[in-house]
Design a protein around this motif. Sequence first.
Motif, PDB file in Angstrom:
ATOM      1  N   ASP A  80       6.949   2.549 -12.393  1.00 15.44           N
ATOM      2  CA  ASP A  80       6.787   1.742 -11.194  1.00 15.44           C
ATOM      3  C   ASP A  80       8.096   1.165 -10.679  1.00 15.44           C
ATOM      4  N   ASP A  81       9.122   1.091 -11.516  1.00 20.32           N
ATOM      5  CA  ASP A  81      10.378   0.518 -11.054  1.00 20.32           C
ATOM      6  C   ASP A  81      11.107   1.431 -10.076  1.00 20.32           C
ATOM      7  N   GLU A  82      10.654   2.665  -9.928  1.00 13.40           N
ATOM      8  CA  GLU A  82      11.250   3.570  -8.951  1.00 13.40           C
ATOM      9  C   GLU A  82      10.772   3.237  -7.546  1.00 13.40           C
ATOM     10  N   ASN A  83       9.608   2.647  -7.421  1.00 13.73           N
ATOM     11  CA  ASN A  83       9.039   2.291  -6.134  1.00 13.73           C
ATOM     12  C   ASN A  83       8.682   0.813  -6.133  1.00 13.73           C
ATOM     13  N   SER A  84       8.963   0.173  -5.012  1.00 15.28           N
ATOM     14  CA  SER A  84       8.578  -1.238  -4.880  1.00 15.28           C
ATOM     15  C   SER A  84       7.076  -1.323  -4.654  1.00 15.28           C
ATOM     16  N   PRO A  85       6.490  -2.489  -4.830  1.00 17.16           N
ATOM     17  CA  PRO A  85       5.060  -2.635  -4.542  1.00 17.16           C
ATOM     18  C   PRO A  85       4.715  -2.233  -3.108  1.00 17.16           C
ATOM     19  N   ASP A  86       5.630  -2.525  -2.168  1.00 18.78           N
ATOM     20  CA  ASP A  86       5.399  -2.120  -0.776  1.00 18.78           C
ATOM     21  C   ASP A  86       5.389  -0.599  -0.638  1.00 18.78           C
ATOM     22  N   ASP A  87       6.308   0.065  -1.342  1.00 17.72           N
ATOM     23  CA  ASP A  87       6.342   1.533  -1.305  1.00 17.72           C
ATOM     24  C   ASP A  87       5.044   2.111  -1.857  1.00 17.72           C
ATOM     25  N   ILE A  88       4.587   1.567  -2.966  1.00 14.53           N
ATOM     26  CA  ILE A  88       3.369   2.064  -3.600  1.00 14.53           C
ATOM     27  C   ILE A  88       2.175   1.857  -2.670  1.00 14.53           C
ATOM     28  N   ALA A  89       2.094   0.679  -2.047  1.00  9.32           N
ATOM     29  CA  ALA A  89       0.994   0.402  -1.112  1.00  9.32           C
ATOM     30  C   ALA A  89       1.045   1.351   0.076  1.00  9.32           C
ATOM     31  N   GLU A  90       2.235   1.632   0.573  1.00  5.79           N
ATOM     32  CA  GLU A  90       2.399   2.540   1.709  1.00  5.79           C
ATOM     33  C   GLU A  90       1.963   3.964   1.348  1.00  5.79           C
ATOM     34  N   ILE A  91       2.327   4.391   0.162  1.00  6.36           N
ATOM     35  CA  ILE A  91       1.940   5.727  -0.309  1.00  6.36           C
ATOM     36  C   ILE A  91       0.431   5.813  -0.470  1.00  6.36           C
TER      37      ILE A  91
ATOM     38  N   ALA B  81      -1.818   4.024   1.067  1.00  7.97           N
ATOM     39  CA  ALA B  81      -2.423   3.995   2.398  1.00  7.97           C
ATOM     40  C   ALA B  81      -2.320   5.361   3.069  1.00  7.97           C
ATOM     41  N   ALA B  82      -1.182   6.022   2.908  1.00  8.44           N
ATOM     42  CA  ALA B  82      -1.012   7.359   3.489  1.00  8.44           C
ATOM     43  C   ALA B  82      -1.970   8.357   2.853  1.00  8.44           C
ATOM     44  N   HIS B  83      -2.147   8.269   1.535  1.00 10.52           N
ATOM     45  CA  HIS B  83      -3.112   9.141   0.850  1.00 10.52           C
ATOM     46  C   HIS B  83      -4.522   8.897   1.380  1.00 10.52           C
ATOM     47  N   HIS B  84      -4.867   7.622   1.549  1.00 11.68           N
ATOM     48  CA  HIS B  84      -6.195   7.277   2.060  1.00 11.68           C
ATOM     49  C   HIS B  84      -6.399   7.856   3.461  1.00 11.68           C
ATOM     50  N   ASP B  85      -5.406   7.648   4.331  1.00 14.63           N
ATOM     51  CA  ASP B  85      -5.509   8.167   5.695  1.00 14.63           C
ATOM     52  C   ASP B  85      -5.675   9.684   5.694  1.00 14.63           C
ATOM     53  N   TYR B  86      -4.924  10.360   4.851  1.00 13.68           N
ATOM     54  CA  TYR B  86      -5.011  11.817   4.779  1.00 13.68           C
ATOM     55  C   TYR B  86      -6.407  12.254   4.343  1.00 13.68           C
ATOM     56  N   LYS B  87      -6.955  11.556   3.340  1.00 11.64           N
ATOM     57  CA  LYS B  87      -8.283  11.911   2.832  1.00 11.64           C
ATOM     58  C   LYS B  87      -9.365  11.771   3.894  1.00 11.64           C
ATOM     59  N   ILE B  88      -9.219  10.787   4.775  1.00 12.22           N
ATOM     60  CA  ILE B  88     -10.246  10.585   5.795  1.00 12.22           C
ATOM     61  C   ILE B  88      -9.968  11.389   7.060  1.00 12.22           C
TER      62      ILE B  88
ATOM     63  N   VAL C 143       4.057   4.919   9.273  1.00  9.56           N
ATOM     64  CA  VAL C 143       4.828   3.727   8.940  1.00  9.56           C
ATOM     65  C   VAL C 143       4.911   2.805  10.150  1.00  9.56           C
ATOM     66  N   ALA C 144       5.198   3.365  11.312  1.00  4.15           N
ATOM     67  CA  ALA C 144       5.286   2.553  12.527  1.00  4.15           C
ATOM     68  C   ALA C 144       3.951   1.880  12.827  1.00  4.15           C
ATOM     69  N   LYS C 145       2.882   2.610  12.657  1.00  4.13           N
ATOM     70  CA  LYS C 145       1.545   2.065  12.890  1.00  4.13           C
ATOM     71  C   LYS C 145       1.270   0.903  11.943  1.00  4.13           C
ATOM     72  N   ARG C 146       1.608   1.067  10.679  1.00  7.10           N
ATOM     73  CA  ARG C 146       1.367   0.015   9.695  1.00  7.10           C
ATOM     74  C   ARG C 146       2.240  -1.215   9.976  1.00  7.10           C
ATOM     75  N   GLU C 147       3.478  -0.990  10.390  1.00  5.51           N
ATOM     76  CA  GLU C 147       4.360  -2.111  10.705  1.00  5.51           C
ATOM     77  C   GLU C 147       3.809  -2.877  11.890  1.00  5.51           C
ATOM     78  N   THR C 148       3.286  -2.171  12.876  1.00  5.74           N
ATOM     79  CA  THR C 148       2.693  -2.817  14.035  1.00  5.74           C
ATOM     80  C   THR C 148       1.481  -3.636  13.637  1.00  5.74           C
ATOM     81  N   GLU C 149       0.673  -3.081  12.738  1.00  6.32           N
ATOM     82  CA  GLU C 149      -0.521  -3.782  12.271  1.00  6.32           C
ATOM     83  C   GLU C 149      -0.147  -5.028  11.463  1.00  6.32           C
TER      84      GLU C 149
END
Length: 69
Positions: A28-39, A41-48, A58-64
Motif C-alpha cells: 500500500d505504500d506505493e499508492n496513497s489512500p487517494d490513489d487507491i480510492a481513485e483506482i 472508483a475507476a474499477h467500479h465505473d468500468y464494471k457498470i 479524474v476530472a469528473k471526480r475532482e469536479t464532484e
Amino acid sequence: MLLAAISSNEIAEKYQLLIHTEAELFSDDENSPDDIAEIQAAHHDYKIGDRTIFDRCVAKRETEKAPTL
C-alpha cells in the motif's frame, strides 16, 4: 512442487496465502489512500459500463469533490 503444495491446501489456507502474497507484491505504500480510492472508483465505473478515459474520470471526480459556492 510449489503448485502441488498449494493445491493440497484447504480453501481457507489458500485464501490466507493469497492475501499474504498480494500484500507482499502490491504494498500500500506505493499508492496513497487517494490513489487507491481513485483506482477502486475507476474499477467500479468500468464494471457498470462507464468506460470514459481515465483523465475524464479524474476530472469528473475532482469536479464532484469540489465544494459548491
